[in-house]
Every structure is written in structure tokens, then in C-alpha cells.
Design a protein around this motif. Structure first.
Motif, PDB file in Angstrom:
ATOM      1  N   VAL A 103       0.840  -1.201   0.000  1.00 38.11           N
ATOM      2  CA  VAL A 103       0.000   0.000   0.000  1.00 38.11           C
ATOM      3  C   VAL A 103       0.876   1.252   0.000  1.00 38.11           C
ATOM      4  O   VAL A 103       0.618   2.200  -0.742  1.00 38.11           O
ATOM      5  CB  VAL A 103      -0.972  -0.005   1.201  1.00 38.11           C
ATOM      6  N   ARG A 104       1.919   1.258   0.794  1.00 36.59           N
ATOM      7  CA  ARG A 104       2.806   2.434   0.828  1.00 36.59           C
ATOM      8  C   ARG A 104       3.586   2.572  -0.472  1.00 36.59           C
ATOM      9  O   ARG A 104       3.850   3.686  -0.925  1.00 36.59           O
ATOM     10  CB  ARG A 104       3.731   2.357   2.035  1.00 36.59           C
ATOM     11  N   GLY A 105       3.965   1.450  -1.086  1.00 39.68           N
ATOM     12  CA  GLY A 105       4.638   1.511  -2.377  1.00 39.68           C
ATOM     13  C   GLY A 105       3.749   2.135  -3.442  1.00 39.68           C
ATOM     14  O   GLY A 105       4.198   2.937  -4.252  1.00 39.68           O
ATOM     15  N   TRP A 106       2.481   1.782  -3.440  1.00 38.03           N
ATOM     16  CA  TRP A 106       1.540   2.338  -4.418  1.00 38.03           C
ATOM     17  C   TRP A 106       1.234   3.806  -4.151  1.00 38.03           C
ATOM     18  O   TRP A 106       0.911   4.550  -5.061  1.00 38.03           O
ATOM     19  CB  TRP A 106       0.232   1.554  -4.411  1.00 38.03           C
ATOM     20  N   SER A 107       1.307   4.209  -2.880  1.00 38.27           N
ATOM     21  CA  SER A 107       0.883   5.564  -2.517  1.00 38.27           C
ATOM     22  C   SER A 107       2.039   6.527  -2.242  1.00 38.27           C
ATOM     23  O   SER A 107       1.804   7.717  -2.075  1.00 38.27           O
ATOM     24  CB  SER A 107      -0.007   5.497  -1.276  1.00 38.27           C
ATOM     25  N   ARG A 108       3.272   6.051  -2.193  1.00 39.53           N
ATOM     26  CA  ARG A 108       4.425   6.894  -1.834  1.00 39.53           C
ATOM     27  C   ARG A 108       4.512   8.149  -2.709  1.00 39.53           C
ATOM     28  O   ARG A 108       4.764   9.243  -2.228  1.00 39.53           O
ATOM     29  CB  ARG A 108       5.708   6.071  -1.951  1.00 39.53           C
ATOM     30  N   PHE A 109       4.284   7.976  -3.986  1.00 39.33           N
ATOM     31  CA  PHE A 109       4.346   9.104  -4.926  1.00 39.33           C
ATOM     32  C   PHE A 109       3.397  10.216  -4.480  1.00 39.33           C
ATOM     33  O   PHE A 109       3.751  11.386  -4.449  1.00 39.33           O
ATOM     34  CB  PHE A 109       3.992   8.604  -6.332  1.00 39.33           C
ATOM     35  N   TRP A 110       2.164   9.856  -4.115  1.00 45.04           N
ATOM     36  CA  TRP A 110       1.166  10.834  -3.672  1.00 45.04           C
ATOM     37  C   TRP A 110       1.488  11.355  -2.270  1.00 45.04           C
ATOM     38  O   TRP A 110       1.386  12.549  -2.006  1.00 45.04           O
ATOM     39  CB  TRP A 110      -0.226  10.177  -3.693  1.00 45.04           C
ATOM     40  N   MET A 111       1.891  10.471  -1.375  1.00 41.94           N
ATOM     41  CA  MET A 111       2.136  10.862   0.017  1.00 41.94           C
ATOM     42  C   MET A 111       3.258  11.890   0.152  1.00 41.94           C
ATOM     43  O   MET A 111       3.206  12.749   1.021  1.00 41.94           O
ATOM     44  CB  MET A 111       2.486   9.626   0.864  1.00 41.94           C
ATOM     45  N   MET A 112       4.261  11.801  -0.697  1.00 41.83           N
ATOM     46  CA  MET A 112       5.448  12.637  -0.528  1.00 41.83           C
ATOM     47  C   MET A 112       5.392  13.952  -1.295  1.00 41.83           C
ATOM     48  O   MET A 112       6.336  14.719  -1.280  1.00 41.83           O
ATOM     49  CB  MET A 112       6.692  11.843  -0.901  1.00 41.83           C
ATOM     50  N   GLN A 113       4.262  14.258  -1.936  1.00 39.91           N
ATOM     51  CA  GLN A 113       4.137  15.521  -2.662  1.00 39.91           C
ATOM     52  C   GLN A 113       3.653  16.632  -1.735  1.00 39.91           C
ATOM     53  O   GLN A 113       2.840  16.397  -0.853  1.00 39.91           O
ATOM     54  CB  GLN A 113       3.120  15.384  -3.795  1.00 39.91           C
ATOM     55  N   ASN A 114       4.160  17.840  -1.979  1.00 45.11           N
ATOM     56  CA  ASN A 114       3.642  18.996  -1.265  1.00 45.11           C
ATOM     57  C   ASN A 114       2.479  19.593  -2.056  1.00 45.11           C
ATOM     58  O   ASN A 114       2.071  19.041  -3.077  1.00 45.11           O
ATOM     59  CB  ASN A 114       4.747  20.032  -0.989  1.00 45.11           C
ATOM     60  N   GLU A 115       1.981  20.713  -1.611  1.00 41.53           N
ATOM     61  CA  GLU A 115       0.817  21.339  -2.233  1.00 41.53           C
ATOM     62  C   GLU A 115       1.081  21.773  -3.674  1.00 41.53           C
ATOM     63  O   GLU A 115       0.165  21.867  -4.487  1.00 41.53           O
ATOM     64  CB  GLU A 115       0.341  22.549  -1.404  1.00 41.53           C
ATOM     65  N   GLN A 116       2.338  22.036  -4.028  1.00 35.35           N
ATOM     66  CA  GLN A 116       2.686  22.456  -5.388  1.00 35.35           C
ATOM     67  C   GLN A 116       2.995  21.258  -6.288  1.00 35.35           C
ATOM     68  O   GLN A 116       3.306  21.430  -7.462  1.00 35.35           O
ATOM     69  CB  GLN A 116       3.897  23.399  -5.372  1.00 35.35           C
ATOM     70  N   GLY A 117       2.941  20.045  -5.742  1.00 36.54           N
ATOM     71  CA  GLY A 117       3.239  18.856  -6.527  1.00 36.54           C
ATOM     72  C   GLY A 117       4.712  18.486  -6.527  1.00 36.54           C
ATOM     73  O   GLY A 117       5.128  17.592  -7.247  1.00 36.54           O
ATOM     74  N   ASP A 118       5.521  19.177  -5.724  1.00 38.99           N
ATOM     75  CA  ASP A 118       6.952  18.870  -5.622  1.00 38.99           C
ATOM     76  C   ASP A 118       7.172  17.886  -4.489  1.00 38.99           C
ATOM     77  O   ASP A 118       6.320  17.686  -3.625  1.00 38.99           O
ATOM     78  CB  ASP A 118       7.750  20.147  -5.336  1.00 38.99           C
ATOM     79  N   LEU A 119       8.354  17.325  -4.448  1.00 39.68           N
ATOM     80  CA  LEU A 119       8.730  16.390  -3.407  1.00 39.68           C
ATOM     81  C   LEU A 119       8.934  17.133  -2.093  1.00 39.68           C
ATOM     82  O   LEU A 119       9.622  18.150  -2.050  1.00 39.68           O
ATOM     83  CB  LEU A 119      10.012  15.689  -3.842  1.00 39.68           C
ATOM     84  N   ARG A 120       8.300  16.636  -1.020  1.00 45.70           N
ATOM     85  CA  ARG A 120       8.444  17.245   0.297  1.00 45.70           C
ATOM     86  C   ARG A 120       9.763  16.838   0.936  1.00 45.70           C
ATOM     87  O   ARG A 120      10.182  15.708   0.802  1.00 45.70           O
ATOM     88  CB  ARG A 120       7.314  16.781   1.234  1.00 45.70           C
ATOM     89  N   LYS A 121      10.364  17.755   1.680  1.00 42.67           N
ATOM     90  CA  LYS A 121      11.538  17.402   2.463  1.00 42.67           C
ATOM     91  C   LYS A 121      11.339  17.714   3.945  1.00 42.67           C
ATOM     92  O   LYS A 121      12.079  17.245   4.769  1.00 42.67           O
ATOM     93  CB  LYS A 121      12.801  18.038   1.921  1.00 42.67           C
ATOM     94  N   GLU A 122      10.329  18.530   4.251  1.00 45.60           N
ATOM     95  CA  GLU A 122      10.062  18.876   5.649  1.00 45.60           C
ATOM     96  C   GLU A 122       9.018  17.917   6.198  1.00 45.60           C
ATOM     97  O   GLU A 122       8.059  17.571   5.509  1.00 45.60           O
ATOM     98  CB  GLU A 122       9.512  20.302   5.781  1.00 45.60           C
ATOM     99  N   PRO A 123       9.166  17.492   7.462  1.00 46.23           N
ATOM    100  CA  PRO A 123       8.148  16.617   8.067  1.00 46.23           C
ATOM    101  C   PRO A 123       6.783  17.289   8.061  1.00 46.23           C
ATOM    102  O   PRO A 123       6.666  18.486   8.243  1.00 46.23           O
ATOM    103  CB  PRO A 123       8.648  16.403   9.492  1.00 46.23           C
TER     104      PRO A 123
END
Length: 186
Positions: free
Chosen positions: A165-185
Motif C-alpha cells: 500500500v505504501r509503495g503504491w501511494s508513496r508518490f502521492w504521500m510525498m508531494q507537497n501542495e505544489q506537486g513537488d517532493l516534500r523534504k520537511e516533516p
């Protein structure tokens, strides 16, 4: 007195893959490194691949000016746009004899997204496990059924369900509001 030589610079490209597109990253990285080789000032590349489709590429240049010229050039912009079709990314750069970068990880995912994904894995598993245990052990006291269910549920979630489930959703989970990769918790 002559001016000191320019400080080296690094460009870190972090990418998390869309489900099913993990193999696209390898050939893309090869093309990024080849493109950096063409431009003057490229020194080396370090590829850091994490389990679960999170990847980092560190490109070293002899100075910030050359790094910026390459990273803002048409070739890299086209490559980054191509990568957006199979991943979400974050680019960072720094220069000097000591450089620092905040690398994205799953810890940066928004807590509500993590909770939702976990719940989506838990509910069906819980319903199946508790039904099977109640059917298989009908004469066992309810508290013992729950203990057996909890062991089976925890095991299934840990080794089977949540990694998928996390493998399928990681792409969505790690995006910020602008669609970029999040680095802040989150």
C-alpha cells in the motif's frame, strides 16, 4: 594577490517514482549524467537509491556558475520535464568546501496522508482476519480470538499489506501542495 579558485558545487536531484515506473529512472539518470558530461565543469556523479522508489543523484561541478548554467539550461529543463511524467522531484544545489542538503524521506509525508493510507490497509485486513479467526475458533473465548487476530493482523500488515500500500501511494504521500517532493516533516 590572485583571487582564490572557485568553490566546488553540487546539484542534488531527488525523485520518487510513480507506481510501475521504477525502471524509467535508470535510463533517465544515464542521460542526465551524459548531459552533464557535455557541459564544462562537470566533475562526478553519485547515485543514491533508497528502497521503495526514492532516488537521489548528486552531480559535482567545479564551480557554482557552471552548475547553474547547466541546471538552468534547455537540456536539463527538458530532462526534468521528462522525469515529471514518471516521478515527482526536488532539485537542490550548494557550493563550497562543505555542503549540506535536506533529503526527502517518507517521514516528510503529511500525517493525514500516512494515516489514510495506513487505514486503507488496515480495514480490509482487519475484517478478513477477524472473520477467519472467529470462524476457525468459534468456541475460543473472545479475548483469545482477539489476541490471535492481533498477531495475524500485525504480521500481515508488517510483511504483506503496508509495504504494498505504501509503495503504491508513496508518490502521492510525498508531494507537497505544489506537486513537488516534500523534504520537511508533515
Amino acid at each position: 594577490m590572485p583571487s582564490p579558485p572557485p568553490a566546488p558545487a553540487a546539484f542534488v536531484i531527488s525523485r520518487v517514482m510513480r507506481p510501475g515506473h521504477e525502471e524509467a529512472y535508470g535510463s533517465w539518470v544515464d542521460r542526465v549524467i551524459a548531459a552533464a558530461h557535455v557541459d564544462g565543469g562537470f566533475m562526478s556523479a553519485v547515485r543514491l537509491d533508497q528502497a521503495g522508489g526514492l532516488h537521489h543523484l548528486v552531480l559535482h561541478f567545479d564551480e557554482r556558475r557552471r552548475l547553474e548554467r547547466w541546471s538552468e539550461g534547455a537540456t536539463y529543463i527538458a530532462l526534468a520535464s521528462e522525469a515529471d511524467a514518471f516521478s515527482v522531484g526536488l532539485d537542490q544545489n550548494d557550493s563550497g568546501s562543505v555542503m549540506g542538503f535536506d533529503l526527502p524521506s517518507e517521514v516528510a509525508a503529511k500525517k493525514w496522508k500516512t494515516a489514510l493510507v495506513t487505514w486503507l490497509g488496515v480495514v480490509p485486513t482487519l475484517l478478513i482476519v477477524s472473520s477467519v479467526v472467529a470462524w476457525a475458533l468459534p468456541d475460543v473465548p473472545r479475548v483469545l480470538q482477539q489476541i490471535v487476530s492481533s498477531v495475524l493482523l500485525t504480521s500481515a500488515l508488517t510483511w504483506l499489506i503496508l509495504p504494498k500500500v505504501r509503495g503504491w501511494s508513496r508518490f502521492w504521500m510525498m508531494q507537497n501542495e505544489q506537486g513537488d517532493l516534500r523534504k520537511e516533516p508533515g
